[in-house]
Design a protein around this motif. Structure first.
Motif, PDB file in Angstrom:
ATOM      1  N   UNK A   1     -10.401  -5.710  85.694  1.00  0.00           N
ATOM      2  CA  UNK A   1     -10.324  -4.463  84.840  1.00  0.00           C
ATOM      3  C   UNK A   1      -8.837  -3.938  84.876  1.00  0.00           C
ATOM      4  N   UNK A   2      -7.989  -4.306  85.860  1.00  0.00           N
ATOM      5  CA  UNK A   2      -6.749  -3.844  85.957  1.00  0.00           C
ATOM      6  C   UNK A   2      -5.810  -4.600  84.836  1.00  0.00           C
ATOM      7  N   UNK A   3      -6.256  -5.804  84.426  1.00  0.00           N
ATOM      8  CA  UNK A   3      -5.768  -6.356  83.125  1.00  0.00           C
ATOM      9  C   UNK A   3      -5.938  -5.539  81.854  1.00  0.00           C
ATOM     10  N   UNK A   4      -7.143  -5.440  81.750  1.00  0.00           N
ATOM     11  CA  UNK A   4      -7.751  -4.850  80.598  1.00  0.00           C
ATOM     12  C   UNK A   4      -6.987  -3.509  80.380  1.00  0.00           C
ATOM     13  N   UNK A   5      -7.059  -2.630  81.481  1.00  0.00           N
ATOM     14  CA  UNK A   5      -6.603  -1.308  81.642  1.00  0.00           C
ATOM     15  C   UNK A   5      -5.018  -1.347  81.066  1.00  0.00           C
ATOM     16  N   UNK A   6      -4.205  -2.417  81.676  1.00  0.00           N
ATOM     17  CA  UNK A   6      -2.961  -2.450  81.620  1.00  0.00           C
ATOM     18  C   UNK A   6      -2.623  -2.716  79.879  1.00  0.00           C
ATOM     19  N   UNK A   7      -3.502  -3.509  79.570  1.00  0.00           N
ATOM     20  CA  UNK A   7      -3.336  -4.158  77.879  1.00  0.00           C
ATOM     21  C   UNK A   7      -3.540  -2.742  77.063  1.00  0.00           C
ATOM     22  N   UNK A   8      -4.578  -2.139  77.298  1.00  0.00           N
ATOM     23  CA  UNK A   8      -4.963  -1.108  76.334  1.00  0.00           C
ATOM     24  C   UNK A   8      -4.195   0.010  76.703  1.00  0.00           C
ATOM     25  N   UNK A   9      -3.797   0.506  77.801  1.00  0.00           N
ATOM     26  CA  UNK A   9      -2.597   1.437  78.037  1.00  0.00           C
ATOM     27  C   UNK A   9      -1.476   1.289  77.233  1.00  0.00           C
ATOM     28  N   UNK A  10      -0.954  -0.113  77.326  1.00  0.00           N
ATOM     29  CA  UNK A  10       0.113  -0.411  76.792  1.00  0.00           C
ATOM     30  C   UNK A  10      -0.021  -0.255  75.190  1.00  0.00           C
ATOM     31  N   UNK A  11      -1.271  -0.622  74.571  1.00  0.00           N
ATOM     32  CA  UNK A  11      -1.598  -0.296  73.197  1.00  0.00           C
ATOM     33  C   UNK A  11      -1.310   1.143  72.837  1.00  0.00           C
ATOM     34  N   UNK A  12      -1.753   2.046  73.778  1.00  0.00           N
ATOM     35  CA  UNK A  12      -1.829   3.308  73.597  1.00  0.00           C
ATOM     36  C   UNK A  12      -0.415   4.124  73.674  1.00  0.00           C
ATOM     37  N   UNK A  13       0.295   3.312  74.507  1.00  0.00           N
ATOM     38  CA  UNK A  13       1.805   3.664  74.389  1.00  0.00           C
ATOM     39  C   UNK A  13       2.612   2.986  73.158  1.00  0.00           C
ATOM     40  N   UNK A  14       2.085   2.054  72.587  1.00  0.00           N
ATOM     41  CA  UNK A  14       3.024   1.617  71.395  1.00  0.00           C
ATOM     42  C   UNK A  14       2.321   2.557  70.431  1.00  0.00           C
ATOM     43  N   UNK A  15       1.116   2.854  70.234  1.00  0.00           N
ATOM     44  CA  UNK A  15       0.599   3.745  69.166  1.00  0.00           C
ATOM     45  C   UNK A  15       1.520   5.130  69.008  1.00  0.00           C
ATOM     46  N   UNK A  16       1.708   5.790  70.296  1.00  0.00           N
ATOM     47  CA  UNK A  16       2.307   6.892  70.421  1.00  0.00           C
ATOM     48  C   UNK A  16       3.842   6.863  70.009  1.00  0.00           C
ATOM     49  N   UNK A  17       4.495   5.732  70.500  1.00  0.00           N
ATOM     50  CA  UNK A  17       5.850   5.671  69.906  1.00  0.00           C
ATOM     51  C   UNK A  17       6.065   5.274  68.604  1.00  0.00           C
ATOM     52  N   UNK A  18       4.932   4.232  67.969  1.00  0.00           N
ATOM     53  CA  UNK A  18       5.029   4.034  66.544  1.00  0.00           C
ATOM     54  C   UNK A  18       4.453   5.109  65.803  1.00  0.00           C
ATOM     55  N   UNK A  19       4.039   6.337  66.042  1.00  0.00           N
ATOM     56  CA  UNK A  19       3.706   7.434  65.395  1.00  0.00           C
ATOM     57  C   UNK A  19       2.453   7.431  65.011  1.00  0.00           C
ATOM     58  N   UNK A  20       1.428   6.400  65.413  1.00  0.00           N
ATOM     59  CA  UNK A  20       0.105   6.305  65.134  1.00  0.00           C
ATOM     60  C   UNK A  20      -0.632   7.611  65.512  1.00  0.00           C
ATOM     61  N   UNK A  21      -0.428   8.076  66.748  1.00  0.00           N
ATOM     62  CA  UNK A  21      -1.098   9.155  67.245  1.00  0.00           C
ATOM     63  C   UNK A  21      -0.803  10.242  66.254  1.00  0.00           C
ATOM     64  N   UNK A  22       0.341  10.413  65.901  1.00  0.00           N
ATOM     65  CA  UNK A  22       0.762  11.593  64.981  1.00  0.00           C
ATOM     66  C   UNK A  22      -0.214  11.368  63.620  1.00  0.00           C
ATOM     67  N   UNK A  23      -0.343  10.127  62.942  1.00  0.00           N
ATOM     68  CA  UNK A  23      -1.166   9.680  61.864  1.00  0.00           C
ATOM     69  C   UNK A  23      -2.618  10.157  62.264  1.00  0.00           C
TER      70      UNK A  23
END
Length: 188
Positions: free
Chosen positions: A45-67
Motif C-alpha cells: 500500500x505504501x508503494x501505491x500511495x507513493x506512486x499516486x501521491x507523486x502523480x498528484x504532485x506532477x499534476x499540481x506542478x504541471x498545472x493540471x489541477x488549475x485546469x
C-alpha cells in the motif's frame, strides 16, 4: 479509547479460548501469520500511495489541477458558491476533488484540510458540503482499493469499476441532498 478496549478484549478472549481448548500454539501461529500479512500489505500500500501521491504532485506542478479547477468551476459554483469566489480556495478544493477522483483518500486528506482551513472563516453550510464531498467522494479510479485487491492476489483488481462509479455517484448525491435538506430544516 473505546476501540483500544474492544481490541484488548478481543485479543484476551482469543488467548483465553485458545488456552482453554488447548490450541494456544495455533492462536499464536495465526497471530504471527496475521502480523506478517499486515506488514506485507502495508508495504504494498505504501508503494501505491507513493506512486499516486507523486502523480498528484506532477499534476499540481504541471498545472493540471488549475485546469481541473476551471473544469470543476461551474459545478463548484453551484455546490460551494462562496468558496468558489476565492481562487486559492477553489484551487485547494479542486485538488482535493481530483485526488478523490483518483481514489487517493490519503493524498486528498491534506488537500481537504487546506481547503477547509481557507473556508473556515465563512460559510459553515459550505464547509459541511465540502466534508460530504470528501467523505462520499466520486471515484473514477479507486487506486487504494485496487492496490489492496492486487496485494491480496486478485487477477483483475479494477473489475469493480462500474460498482464503484455507481455507488460513489449515489453516495455523493445522497449526501449533498441530505446536507441541503438539513440546512433548510436547521434554519426553519
Amino acid at each position: 479509547m473505546a476501540m483500544g478496549l474492544v481490541w484488548t478484549l478481543m485479543v484476551t478472549a482469543a488467548l483465553v479460548c485458545g488456552a482453554v481448548q488447548g490450541m494456544l500454539p495455533a492462536v499464536t501461529a495465526a497471530a504471527m501469520k496475521g502480523a506478517s500479512a499486515a506488514v506485507e500489505l502495508t508495504l504494498s500500500m505504501a508503494g501505491a500511495l507513493c506512486l499516486w501521491s507523486g502523480v498528484m504532485t506532477v499534476m499540481e506542478r504541471g498545472g493540471l489541477t488549475q485546469g481541473l479547477a476551471r473544469l470543476f468551476r461551474p459545478l463548484l459554483r453551484r455546490i460551494l458558491p462562496h468558496a468558489s469566489r476565492d481562487a486559492d480556495t477553489l484551487a485547494a478544493v479542486s485538488a482535493n476533488v481530483s485526488a478523490n477522483l483518483l481514489g487517493l483518500g490519503n493524498a486528498a486528506t491534506p488537500l481537504g484540510i487546506r481547503a477547509e482551513q481557507r473556508m473556515a472563516a465563512g460559510a459553515s453550510d459550505e464547509l459541511c458540503r465540502l466534508v460530504v464531498l470528501n467523505t462520499a467522494s466520486i471515484q473514477l479510479l479507486p487506486t487504494t482499493v485496487a492496490a489492496v485487491r492486487s496485494a491480496q492476489g486478485c487477477a483483475a483488481p479494477l473489475d469493480i469499476l462500474p460498482a464503484v462509479w455507481l455507488s460513489s455517484v449515489l453516495s455523493v448525491t445522497a449526501g449533498l441532498l441530505a446536507a441541503r435538506l438539513l440546512q433548510r430544516v436547521w434554519r426553519a
